[in-house]
Design a protein around this motif. Structure first.
Motif, PDB file in Angstrom:
ATOM      1  N   THR A 788      81.408  37.841  64.408  1.00  0.00           N
ATOM      2  CA  THR A 788      80.344  38.702  63.882  1.00  0.00           C
ATOM      3  C   THR A 788      80.940  39.594  62.803  1.00  0.00           C
ATOM      4  N   PHE A 789      80.343  39.551  61.621  1.00  0.00           N
ATOM      5  CA  PHE A 789      80.772  40.441  60.532  1.00  0.00           C
ATOM      6  C   PHE A 789      79.792  41.596  60.435  1.00  0.00           C
ATOM      7  N   ALA A 790      80.288  42.817  60.337  1.00  0.00           N
ATOM      8  CA  ALA A 790      79.392  43.952  60.140  1.00  0.00           C
ATOM      9  C   ALA A 790      80.210  45.162  59.742  1.00  0.00           C
ATOM     10  N   LYS A 791      79.475  46.189  59.327  1.00  0.00           N
ATOM     11  CA  LYS A 791      80.160  47.450  59.051  1.00  0.00           C
ATOM     12  C   LYS A 791      79.880  48.402  60.205  1.00  0.00           C
ATOM     13  N   ASN A 792      80.822  49.279  60.455  1.00  0.00           N
ATOM     14  CA  ASN A 792      80.663  50.292  61.491  1.00  0.00           C
ATOM     15  C   ASN A 792      80.276  49.720  62.844  1.00  0.00           C
TER      16      ASN A 792
END
Length: 883
Positions: A788-792
């Motif tokens: 899973t790629f995401a910010k924060n």
RNA sequence: GGGCAGUUAGCUCAGCUGGGAGAGCAUUUCCCUUACAAGGAAGAGGUCACAGGUUCAAUCCCUGUACUGCCCACCA
């Protein structure tokens, strides 16, 4: 269906190829003016020899050079041959005959030579056959022998030319004499060995006086031949005594005290007994001071020209008796222990005696000057350059070469003496000629005898680069014009003086041109402790055994990768084992590809793939290829071997093939073909670059791949293209991610079959695309079920952490993780990060660093600091979270 | 006495026209994942002989020292 065994079976491959190359004359060369020649003449091995590590190394290196140049398109020629080996060979055969109870003198010269030739025809080709087994790319139609008819003609021709120019002369000189071999030796054939002995202090009485002088000597028996005592001119102790007369003990001969600059007043008593017939220094002192020379030993080492009681004694017997007599008469002051060096015969290790004798000498003065010049002018270049100086220094101090040997095996000196009807030599001028002269130019006599002596074996070796191309028949012949000067001479440093320097001298004398452009000096093979390999020490590693156990390619590769120019090398069993493993790796990587090629056609027409891993492996390959070619061309064979090994194993196999497997399982047939195309492309190129070092396995695989022309006759495929190196950095990021995930798995003891999920918290936006594009590789190689790629992203409970390449990666490991272990692991990371921060901060706070260091360096340090800061911050957060 | 090399992980060796060191073997842990167990993954292991100097910065350049090896030389 191609059947390849799981383990590379060199035995099935090697015999086949060595035979093929010979039968098909793969390495035979003819004059072809449309192509550039590349020529090597082999250092001819003694016919007594059978293959040892030294030969194996020397010939492997030459073969590598030849095969590489052939791939580059040169008309390559490597000339094989053997050396008659003069004294060495005669010694060997003498020993064999002795065992059979045969004495060479009883046999007579002619019969003995028959035995020699018989022996040579039975065993003389042993080493050549072994070179064939090693796969050496020699031109077998050109085998030469330093004493065959053609080479003998060359020797005579050279001798006669020297003789007629007045460069060869006969003289009575003090020479190194081996009493066992019964021959003179040249200065470089002497080997020095430490020996424990004594210094005897002998009193010499002044005539008509009670005073005496004490001299120190290591050879008391030679006092029987003393004709002076010498002191240093600036030795105050003896100043008054110079010119006075001494009475020699035991003989009562009167001798003078002289002064000579060469005397070292600090040694012994500062007074030296001078025995001109037994010592080279004394001999020179004698010349300077017109002293009488009294010979006290004959060629068998027995005493002559001495009082009756000493006559006929051996040197050792005489020493004992002289010392005893001196003692009895109170002439011996004292005896001290003393260790010094003693000259030994380089072939039989007998202690040498300096002896006055009639010998043939070659005046080397002018030739030496020229031989130095050509090296200074870089017409001949030493690799490595450091050997230039020893070569030059040696030539500068060279004395005339004693070329005659009192042996039977060798080139008999082509000088004829006119004899009268009683068979006695007349006073007519001796004649040098190819055959017995018909009549004497002085007295018209028709009877002649030939000189009894033979030439130093190195005389014929010195002509080798010319004589193998027919200089003796016609110095303007096409072959000589085309192949001479040869391209490179490859040899160990032990024969730079014996051979290399003399070839240069002779080449310049007779061809007016250097014999080779490059001299490649390699080291000597030593045992695993750095000692010299010798049969008596029992530390010999036999290359034939290695070939049998690990294969010839393994032998060759191990030697090649140890061959740093000019440095001695140690080889051990392990190095061959590791080379064998490399061969097996090559075999299996190829096997994998060949298996996958089953049923695939028209590979050549496929599109070049554009994906990262393809671009990366090509970029890496081009870099390696460039380095390897450069290394081969500059004789850095070790570098070339290591580069090939490293690329093939750690880049091509460990990464590219592993990535390919993933793509190969894809349903997409096109994708599969594209991967294979790159795989095959790199493999073929690698096989070519490897083929000089490992000709057998590469030839075999090349053939299995369906190439019609054998690899040795192929031309290097790839041309250097514009190399896009950005793929290298991108690939590096991917690899870092995969490695850090694997590290966590390994340290947390997570089973390889267990798939885990990963959360990628994005820290650097720029990295996302590459990683996302290649997500599949990460999943496969690190056994990750989903990413899973995401910010924060919120840090999951009980997760492990990795910070790398612009991502903070969480591995939720509920039930798998050992919290304490993870804490420990992270705190180690903290320590590292802190260290990095401290180091970089100190640097950046240094005004001088900011002022003087290049910008790129400052930026590098800044970004390191930045990375470390982020890392520290993130790890601390994690630690807090873990409690 | 002169010259030339070398001194880096337990062993054998790379690296260097200066920006915190690599391989093989050995070693520890895990894995027979169908190219390879002669294999794969991960790790541990180094004040780069010593002392000065040059430099913002030295394993790398300079000087010296120690030890090792080789070659040359006429120390009797």
């Amino acid at each position: 269906m191609i059947d390849m065994e799981k383990v590379y079976n060199f035995e099935l491959v090697e015999g086949k190829w060595s035979k093929y190359w010979i039968e098909n004359k793969t390495f035979s060369a003819k004059v072809d003016k449309s192509k550039k020649p590349f020529t090597i003449v082999i250092p001819p091995a003694n016919i007594t020899g059978s293959l040892h590590m030294g030969h194996a190394l020397n010939t492997t290196l030459q073969d590598i050079i030849i095969r590489f140049k052939k791939l580059q398109g040169y008309n390559t020629l490597w000339v094989p041959g053997t050396d008659h080996g003069g004294i060495a060979t005669q010694t060997v055969v003498e020993k064999i005959l002795k065992k059979e109870g045969i004495n060479k003198y009883e046999l007579g010269r002619e019969k003995f030579l028959e035995k020699m030739w018989q022996w040579r025809s039975e065993t003389g080709d042993t080493i050549l056959n072994q070179l064939k087994m090693m796969g050496c790319g020699l031109d077998w139609d050109r085998v030469a022998f330093t004493m065959d008819e053609s080479r003998s003609k060359a020797v005579k021709k050279a001798f006669i030319e020297f003789f007629n120019k007045g460069l060869i002369y006969r003289g009575k000189r003090l020479v190194n004499w081996c009493t066992r071999c019964g021959t003179a030796l040249s200065d470089i054939e002497v080997e020095y060995a430490d020996e424990k002995s004594h210094l005897w202090y002998i009193k010499y009485m002044l005539k008509d006086s009670n005073e005496h002088i004490v001299v120190a000597t290591t050879r008391p028996e030679t006092m029987l031949g003393d004709t002076a005592v010498a002191v240093s001119p600036d030795d105050d102790r003896y100043k008054e005594l110079v010119g006075r007369t001494l009475v020699l003990p035991l003989l009562n001969r009167e001798i003078r005290i002289i002064s000579d600059y060469i005397i070292d007043k600090s040694f012994g008593t500062g007074a030296v007994k001078v025995t001109p017939a037994c010592d080279t220094t004394d001999n020179e002192i004698a010349k300077r001071n017109n002293l009488e020379i009294i010979e006290i030993t004959d060629i068998t080492g027995k005493m002559i020209n001495v009082p009756e009681k000493y006559k006929g004694l051996t040197i050792n017997e005489a020493r004992e008796k002289v010392v005893k007599d001196l003692q009895d008469l109170d002439f011996l002051e004292k005896i001290e222990d003393y260790a010094h060096k003693v000259g030994k015969c380089y072939r039989c290790s007998t202690t040498l005696e300096p002896l006055m004798s009639e010998q043939w000498f070659l005046d080397v003065g002018e030739m030496s000057k020229k031989a130095i010049e050509v090296v200074n002018e870089q017409n001949t270049v030493f690799h490595p350059e450091s050997w230039k100086r020893p070569y030059t220094l040696w030539l500068e101090n060279l004395r005339d070469w004693c070329i005659s040997r009192q042996l039977w095996w060798g080139h008999r000196i082509p000088v004829y003496y006119c004899i009268d009807e009683k068979g006695n030599k007349t006073n007519c001028k001796p004649i040098a000629s190819f055959d017995k002269p018909t009549h004497c130019s002085c007295c018209n006599g028709t009877n002649f005898v030939q000189d009894e002596d033979v030439l130093d074996t190195w005389f014929s070796s010195a002509l080798w680069p010319m004589s193998v191309f027919g200089w003796q028949d016609d110095r303007n012949n096409e072959e000589l014009q085309y192949f001479y000067p040869t391209s490179v001479l490859a040899t160990g440093h032990e024969i730079i003086y014996l051979w290399v320097a003399r070839m240069v001298q002779f080449g310049l004398e007779f061809m007016k041109e250097v014999p080779y452009k490059d001299v490649f000096i390699h080291g000597i093979v030593r045992d695993k402790h750095g000692g010299k390999m010798s049969k008596s020490l029992g530390n010999v590693v036999d290359p034939r055994e290695i070939m049998h156990k690990y294969g010839t390619d393994a032998l060759r590769f191990a030697l090649a990768s140890a061959a740093a120019p000019g440095r001695d090398m140690q080889v051990s069993e392990e190095s061959f084992l590791s080379a064998r493993n490399f061969a097996n790796k090559i075999w299996n990587a190829s096997r994998f590809i060949i298996m996958n090629l089953e049923g695939i056609e028209n590979l050549e027409k496929e599109l070049t793939s554009v994906e990262l891993s393809d671009k990366w492996i090509l970029a890496e390959f081009f870099e390696t290829s460039l380095k390897v070619k450069k290394a081969y061309d500059s004789y850095n064979i070790d570098t070339a071997s290591r580069e090939l090994y490293d690329f093939f194993w750690t880049k091509y196999c460990d990464w590219y093939i592993e990535l390919s497997k993933i793509r190969m399982t894809s349903e997409n047939r096109q994708e599969r073909k594209q991967v294979l195309k790159i795989l095959v492309y790199v493999l073929k190129n690698m096989l070519q670059l490897l083929s000089p070092v490992m000709p057998f396995i590469t030839s075999e695989i090349w053939q299995i791949l369906g190439e019609k022309k054998i690899i040795a006759e192929s031309k290097l495929l790839n041309e250097q293209k514009e190399n896009d190196k950005s793929s290298i950095d991108e690939m590096k990021s991917l690899q870092e991610i995969i490695v850090s995930l694997r590290t966590i798995r390994s340290e947390m003891n997570i089973s390889p079959v267990c798939q885990i999920e990963a959360l990628f918290n994005v820290l650097d936006e720029n990295k996302v695309k590459v990683v996302k594009d290649n997500e599949n590789y990460i999943k496969q190689l690190a056994k990750i079920s989903s990413i899973t790629f995401a910010k924060n992203i919120t840090r999951p409970k009980n997760s492990a952490l990795a910070i790398t390449s612009g991502f903070e990666i969480f591995l939720p490991l509920e039930g798998l993780i050992d919290i304490e272990k993870e804490k420990l692991r992270l705190s180690k990371e903290v320590a590292l990060a802190k260290q990095e921060i401290e180091r970089t901060t100190i640097k950046l706070q240094n005004d001088n660093f900011i002022k003087r260091a290049p910008n790129s360096e400052i930026e590098k340090v800044k970004s390191k600091l930045n990375e470390a800061n982020i890392k520290l911050e993130k790890i601390n957060e994690s630690l807090k979270f873990l409690g």
